[in-house]
Design an enzyme around this catalytic site. Structure first.
Site, PDB file in Angstrom:
ATOM      1  N   SER A  95       0.892  -1.172   0.000  1.00  0.00           N
ATOM      2  CA  SER A  95       0.000   0.000   0.000  1.00  0.00           C
ATOM      3  C   SER A  95       0.925   1.216   0.000  1.00  0.00           C
ATOM      4  O   SER A  95       1.277   1.740   1.052  1.00  0.00           O
ATOM      5  CB  SER A  95      -0.889   0.015   1.241  1.00  0.00           C
ATOM      6  OG  SER A  95      -1.700  -1.119   1.275  1.00  0.00           O
ATOM      7  N   LYS A 152      -6.379   2.803  -2.890  1.00  0.00           N
ATOM      8  CA  LYS A 152      -6.152   2.068  -1.632  1.00  0.00           C
ATOM      9  C   LYS A 152      -6.025   3.024  -0.440  1.00  0.00           C
ATOM     10  O   LYS A 152      -6.585   2.780   0.637  1.00  0.00           O
ATOM     11  CB  LYS A 152      -4.887   1.215  -1.772  1.00  0.00           C
ATOM     12  CG  LYS A 152      -4.393   0.563  -0.498  1.00  0.00           C
ATOM     13  CD  LYS A 152      -5.337  -0.496   0.021  1.00  0.00           C
ATOM     14  CE  LYS A 152      -4.865  -1.007   1.376  1.00  0.00           C
ATOM     15  NZ  LYS A 152      -5.814  -1.949   1.978  1.00  0.00           N
ATOM     16  N   LYS A 184       0.190   5.237   8.191  1.00  0.00           N
ATOM     17  CA  LYS A 184       0.905   5.516   6.933  1.00  0.00           C
ATOM     18  C   LYS A 184      -0.075   5.729   5.779  1.00  0.00           C
ATOM     19  O   LYS A 184       0.057   6.664   4.991  1.00  0.00           O
ATOM     20  CB  LYS A 184       1.860   4.335   6.661  1.00  0.00           C
ATOM     21  CG  LYS A 184       2.544   4.289   5.333  1.00  0.00           C
ATOM     22  CD  LYS A 184       1.898   3.342   4.320  1.00  0.00           C
ATOM     23  CE  LYS A 184       1.647   1.943   4.788  1.00  0.00           C
ATOM     24  NZ  LYS A 184       1.044   1.064   3.807  1.00  0.00           N
TER      25      LYS A 184
HETATM   26  P1  NDP Z   1       4.329  -6.571   8.005  1.00  0.00           P
HETATM   27  O1  NDP Z   1       4.836  -5.508   8.886  1.00  0.00           O
HETATM   28  O2  NDP Z   1       3.689  -7.772   8.590  1.00  0.00           O
HETATM   29  O3  NDP Z   1       5.506  -7.115   7.031  1.00  0.00           O
HETATM   30  C1  NDP Z   1       6.355  -6.234   6.367  1.00  0.00           C
HETATM   31  C2  NDP Z   1       7.262  -6.985   5.423  1.00  0.00           C
HETATM   32  O4  NDP Z   1       8.183  -6.047   4.846  1.00  0.00           O
HETATM   33  C3  NDP Z   1       8.116  -8.041   6.116  1.00  0.00           C
HETATM   34  O5  NDP Z   1       8.387  -9.071   5.192  1.00  0.00           O
HETATM   35  C4  NDP Z   1       9.385  -7.268   6.455  1.00  0.00           C
HETATM   36  O6  NDP Z   1      10.519  -8.069   6.595  1.00  0.00           O
HETATM   37  C5  NDP Z   1       9.511  -6.429   5.201  1.00  0.00           C
HETATM   38  N1  NDP Z   1      10.326  -5.237   5.425  1.00  0.00           N
HETATM   39  C6  NDP Z   1      10.128  -4.268   6.345  1.00  0.00           C
HETATM   40  N2  NDP Z   1      11.075  -3.308   6.220  1.00  0.00           N
HETATM   41  C7  NDP Z   1      11.885  -3.699   5.196  1.00  0.00           C
HETATM   42  C8  NDP Z   1      13.037  -3.127   4.594  1.00  0.00           C
HETATM   43  N3  NDP Z   1      13.542  -1.965   5.004  1.00  0.00           N
HETATM   44  N4  NDP Z   1      13.606  -3.798   3.570  1.00  0.00           N
HETATM   45  C9  NDP Z   1      13.099  -4.967   3.143  1.00  0.00           C
HETATM   46  N5  NDP Z   1      12.010  -5.555   3.672  1.00  0.00           N
HETATM   47  C10 NDP Z   1      11.403  -4.915   4.696  1.00  0.00           C
HETATM   48  O7  NDP Z   1       3.341  -5.850   6.980  1.00  0.00           O
HETATM   49  P2  NDP Z   1       2.071  -6.456   6.226  1.00  0.00           P
HETATM   50  O8  NDP Z   1       2.428  -7.726   5.565  1.00  0.00           O
HETATM   51  O9  NDP Z   1       0.890  -6.390   7.129  1.00  0.00           O
HETATM   52  O10 NDP Z   1       1.842  -5.296   5.137  1.00  0.00           O
HETATM   53  C11 NDP Z   1       2.581  -5.214   3.931  1.00  0.00           C
HETATM   54  C12 NDP Z   1       1.893  -4.177   3.042  1.00  0.00           C
HETATM   55  O11 NDP Z   1       0.557  -4.604   2.770  1.00  0.00           O
HETATM   56  C13 NDP Z   1       1.773  -2.788   3.716  1.00  0.00           C
HETATM   57  O12 NDP Z   1       1.929  -1.782   2.767  1.00  0.00           O
HETATM   58  C14 NDP Z   1       0.354  -2.802   4.273  1.00  0.00           C
HETATM   59  O13 NDP Z   1      -0.156  -1.480   4.429  1.00  0.00           O
HETATM   60  C15 NDP Z   1      -0.365  -3.618   3.219  1.00  0.00           C
HETATM   61  N6  NDP Z   1      -1.598  -4.275   3.658  1.00  0.00           N
HETATM   62  C16 NDP Z   1      -1.637  -5.049   4.802  1.00  0.00           C
HETATM   63  C17 NDP Z   1      -2.815  -5.656   5.205  1.00  0.00           C
HETATM   64  C18 NDP Z   1      -2.919  -6.498   6.447  1.00  0.00           C
HETATM   65  O14 NDP Z   1      -4.052  -6.879   6.802  1.00  0.00           O
HETATM   66  N7  NDP Z   1      -1.815  -6.843   7.121  1.00  0.00           N
HETATM   67  C19 NDP Z   1      -4.076  -5.468   4.430  1.00  0.00           C
HETATM   68  C20 NDP Z   1      -3.892  -4.733   3.200  1.00  0.00           C
HETATM   69  C21 NDP Z   1      -2.710  -4.148   2.865  1.00  0.00           C
HETATM   70  P3  NDP Z   1      10.926  -8.713   8.016  1.00  0.00           P
HETATM   71  O15 NDP Z   1      10.315 -10.073   8.039  1.00  0.00           O
HETATM   72  O16 NDP Z   1      12.402  -8.736   7.972  1.00  0.00           O
HETATM   73  O17 NDP Z   1      10.401  -7.793   9.107  1.00  0.00           O
END
Ligand code: NDP
Length: 295
Positions: free
Chosen positions: A95, A170, A239
């Site tokens: 997102s 979104k 965010k």
């Molecule tokens: P999480 O916080 O659960 O996961 C984030 C992911 O990004 C992890 O794999 C993390 O790796 C990785 N990450 C974080 N920082 C970095 C970095 N600097 N470099 C590389 N990788 C990084 O988030 P979500 O899965 O919940 O959300 C992901 C996206 O989807 C967001 O934009 C969110 O707004 C969107 N979204 C989420 C929903 C939900 O219900 N959760 C619903 C709809 C959209 P690591 O494992 O190392 O921490």
């Protein structure tokens, strides 16, 4: 198809799991153990670098917290850009924000790499069920290539316009979620404080015109039960509201409701921390009102 997937977070992992059933999947995650475990469970390959995850893939998907992390992932000799081949397609399911996505698309175009933004809605349960709504920004040709890949986890897959349009859609959707979450929390806190049973208040609301996804799903499942599962972080919703505020400012539409929701969510984020779930914003309203909405 050969597909790469980067970002096995709360929602990325179940999305990637669907792709692994249909395609030859290579995954990469910042915390490598998550990728190794995913690969072992779902029959995928775990890459050591973003470059390796993209090498030889026809389509690569990213699902990271914000567009900033997506842009950073492209950089460097082991970065994503170095691995993306001519003719490949990058689908960003983060997102993210429209401006950064337009920059990414412009950056990749001279290398013959197409880009679409494709954020999702439907939560972790929707990702697990493969019923997400996918909001796509990009040209028609890239969309037609992305669509069959997205259908692994998406049910309604809609193109909203050029690159950035998916992110705008979104952000606006989640801004509405945020405004509603805060409003429902305030309303129920007041009713409970006035002596109305929380359960009855929610049932009456849900049989009346003030009902919403928050009142029909989130409140009964989480607030009334006092269970606060971590599915979508408050920090991520904050965010999204920030992106929506920027979007409205850019196009010259006043959004006082959104500005206020952004301020309140910012306070909740500062107080509850980076790992709190979004529904916990209602906990803060409860705390300030001196009541608990349970039943
Ligand atoms: P999480 O916080 O659960 O996961 C984030 C992911 O990004 C992890 O794999 C993390 O790796 C990785 N990450 C974080 N920082 C970095 C970095 N600097 N470099 C590389 N990788 C990084 O988030 P979500 O899965 O919940 O959300 C992901 C996206 O989807 C967001 O934009 C969110 O707004 C969107 N979204 C989420 C929903 C939900 O219900 N959760 C619903 C709809 C959209 P690591 O494992 O190392 O921490």
């Amino acid at each position: 198809m050969r597909i790469g997937f980067l970002g096995l977070g709360a929602i990325g992992a179940p999305m990637a799991a669907h792709l692994a059933k249909q395609h030859k999947l290579t995954v990469w995650n910042r915390t490598a153990a998550r990728a190794t475990e995913f690969a072992a469970t779902h029959g995928a390959h775990a890459a050591r670098t973003p470059r390796e995850a993209a090498a030889g893939a026809e389509v690569v998907l990213t699902c990271l917290p914000t567009s900033r992390e997506v842009a950073q992932l492209l950089d460097g000799p082991d970065g994503l850009e170095a691995g993306l081949g001519r003719g490949s397609l990058l689908i960003d399911c983060t997102s993210g924000d429209p401006g950064t996505s337009r920059e990414i698309a412009q950056r990749l175009a001279p290398r013959g790499v197409a880009f679409v933004d494709a954020p999702v809605s439907g939560g972790v349960s929707g990702a697990e069920a493969g019923t997400l709504t996918v909001m796509v920004g990009g040209d028609e040709e890239a969309f037609s290539r992305a669509r069959p890949v997205l259908s692994a986890f998406g049910k309604r897959i809609e193109r909203l316009g050029p690159v950035g349009a998916g992110h705008a859609m979104k952000a606006v959707n989640n801004a509405l979620l945020a405004v509603n979450l805060l409003a429902v929390g305030e309303a129920l806190a007041a009713l409970v404080k006035a002596g109305v049973s929380a359960r009855t208040a929610v049932e009456v609301l849900n049989a009346s015109s003030g009902r919403s996804f928050v009142s029909e799903a989130l409140v009964p499942e989480r607030v009334l039960t006092g269970r606060w599962p971590q599915t979508f972080r408050l920090a991520l919703l904050d965010k999204d509201v920030g992106i929506a505020r920027g979007f409205l400012r850019d196009i010259g539409v006043e959004g006082p409701l959104l500005e206020l929701a952004g301020e309140l969510l910012g306070q909740a984020r500062a107080e509850l921390g980076e790992t709190a779930d979004h529904v916990e914003a209602i906990r803060l309203i409860e705390r300030r009102a001196g009541v608990e909405i349970r039943g």
